[in-house]
Design a protein around this motif. Sequence first.
Motif, mmCIF file in Angstrom:
data_model
loop_
_atom_site.group_PDB
_atom_site.id
_atom_site.type_symbol
_atom_site.label_atom_id
_atom_site.label_comp_id
_atom_site.label_asym_id
_atom_site.label_seq_id
_atom_site.Cartn_x
_atom_site.Cartn_y
_atom_site.Cartn_z
ATOM 1 N N ILE A 27 56.885 61.349 13.311
ATOM 2 C CA ILE A 27 56.787 62.812 13.229
ATOM 3 C C ILE A 27 56.777 63.415 14.632
ATOM 4 O O ILE A 27 57.450 64.413 14.894
ATOM 5 N N LYS A 28 56.036 62.808 15.574
ATOM 6 C CA LYS A 28 56.025 63.284 16.965
ATOM 7 C C LYS A 28 57.430 63.236 17.561
ATOM 8 O O LYS A 28 57.858 64.174 18.237
ATOM 9 N N LEU A 29 58.124 62.145 17.301
ATOM 10 C CA LEU A 29 59.488 61.987 17.810
ATOM 11 C C LEU A 29 60.397 63.071 17.241
ATOM 12 O O LEU A 29 61.173 63.695 17.965
ATOM 13 N N LYS A 30 60.296 63.316 15.949
ATOM 14 C CA LYS A 30 61.131 64.326 15.294
ATOM 15 C C LYS A 30 60.862 65.714 15.869
ATOM 16 O O LYS A 30 61.787 66.504 16.072
ATOM 17 N N LYS A 31 59.598 66.016 16.180
ATOM 18 C CA LYS A 31 59.274 67.320 16.776
ATOM 19 C C LYS A 31 59.939 67.478 18.136
ATOM 20 O O LYS A 31 60.410 68.562 18.482
ATOM 21 N N LEU A 32 59.970 66.405 18.918
ATOM 22 C CA LEU A 32 60.662 66.454 20.209
ATOM 23 C C LEU A 32 62.150 66.718 20.012
ATOM 24 O O LEU A 32 62.754 67.529 20.726
ATOM 25 N N MET A 33 62.730 66.048 19.046
ATOM 26 C CA MET A 33 64.150 66.232 18.781
ATOM 27 C C MET A 33 64.420 67.655 18.281
ATOM 28 O O MET A 33 65.464 68.231 18.582
ATOM 29 N N ILE A 46 59.385 63.762 29.873
ATOM 30 C CA ILE A 46 57.966 63.433 30.103
ATOM 31 C C ILE A 46 57.149 63.619 28.827
ATOM 32 O O ILE A 46 56.009 63.177 28.754
ATOM 33 N N LYS A 47 57.738 64.242 27.818
ATOM 34 C CA LYS A 47 57.055 64.465 26.548
ATOM 35 C C LYS A 47 57.147 63.266 25.607
ATOM 36 O O LYS A 47 56.454 63.225 24.599
ATOM 37 N N LEU A 48 58.007 62.298 25.920
ATOM 38 C CA LEU A 48 58.183 61.143 25.040
ATOM 39 C C LEU A 48 56.888 60.340 24.982
ATOM 40 O O LEU A 48 56.371 59.909 26.010
ATOM 41 N N PRO A 49 56.334 60.134 23.771
ATOM 42 C CA PRO A 49 55.114 59.332 23.646
ATOM 43 C C PRO A 49 55.330 57.903 24.153
ATOM 44 O O PRO A 49 56.403 57.316 23.979
ATOM 45 N N GLU A 50 54.312 57.365 24.774
ATOM 46 C CA GLU A 50 54.385 56.053 25.409
ATOM 47 C C GLU A 50 54.814 54.942 24.460
ATOM 48 O O GLU A 50 55.481 53.985 24.873
ATOM 49 N N GLU A 51 54.478 55.058 23.185
ATOM 50 C CA GLU A 51 54.818 53.986 22.242
ATOM 51 C C GLU A 51 56.325 53.807 22.078
ATOM 52 O O GLU A 51 56.787 52.775 21.614
ATOM 53 N N GLY A 69 64.558 59.578 13.448
ATOM 54 C CA GLY A 69 64.501 60.997 13.118
ATOM 55 C C GLY A 69 65.034 61.310 11.736
ATOM 56 O O GLY A 69 64.556 62.229 11.074
ATOM 57 N N ILE A 70 65.986 60.527 11.287
ATOM 58 C CA ILE A 70 66.565 60.735 9.948
ATOM 59 C C ILE A 70 65.510 60.524 8.867
ATOM 60 O O ILE A 70 65.505 61.198 7.850
ATOM 61 N N PHE A 71 64.588 59.591 9.081
ATOM 62 C CA PHE A 71 63.559 59.321 8.080
ATOM 63 C C PHE A 71 62.784 60.573 7.706
ATOM 64 O O PHE A 71 62.437 60.770 6.553
ATOM 65 N N ILE A 72 62.483 61.405 8.676
ATOM 66 C CA ILE A 72 61.677 62.592 8.421
ATOM 67 C C ILE A 72 62.450 63.613 7.596
ATOM 68 O O ILE A 72 61.878 64.447 6.924
ATOM 69 N N ASN A 73 63.757 63.539 7.590
ATOM 70 C CA ASN A 73 64.572 64.449 6.791
ATOM 71 C C ASN A 73 64.676 64.005 5.335
ATOM 72 O O ASN A 73 65.152 64.742 4.494
ATOM 73 N N LEU A 74 64.247 62.798 5.047
ATOM 74 C CA LEU A 74 64.330 62.286 3.689
ATOM 75 C C LEU A 74 63.115 62.699 2.876
ATOM 76 O O LEU A 74 62.073 63.018 3.427
ATOM 77 N N ASP A 75 63.237 62.679 1.583
ATOM 78 C CA ASP A 75 62.111 62.964 0.700
ATOM 79 C C ASP A 75 61.210 61.737 0.695
ATOM 80 O O ASP A 75 61.486 60.743 0.031
ATOM 81 N N MET A 76 60.131 61.791 1.445
ATOM 82 C CA MET A 76 59.250 60.638 1.643
ATOM 83 C C MET A 76 58.695 60.092 0.328
ATOM 84 O O MET A 76 58.643 58.893 0.116
ATOM 85 N N CYS A 77 58.252 60.949 -0.533
ATOM 86 C CA CYS A 77 57.623 60.478 -1.782
ATOM 87 C C CYS A 77 58.621 59.680 -2.615
ATOM 88 O O CYS A 77 58.301 58.597 -3.099
#
Length: 83
Positions: A27-33, A46-51, A69-77
């Motif tokens: 989710i953090k990655l998707k927000k950056l994108m 510099i905003k990229l999380p260390e992990e 990033g594509i995962f977050i666009n999918l219907d998770m449930c």
Amino acid sequence: EFYCCGTHTIAIKFTVGEFSYPLESVIKLKKLMDEDISPDKLCKSIKLPEEFYPVCDKEDAADVFIKLGIFINLDMCCMCQLH
């Protein structure tokens, strides 16, 4: 190859190749994108999380970020009910 795996929707992890991240990190990655930081420039942000730093050591880093990033666009449930 990438897939979602989880147990009772408590611990959802996303895997792309050798990299695996929990939902919160993706989710953090998707927000950056979504801030218009393109996948090919994430490693210089510099905003990229260390992990995510280990991804930047790979030639296909941008592809890994796109797939995550594509995962977050999918219907998770719906997706996680399949596993």
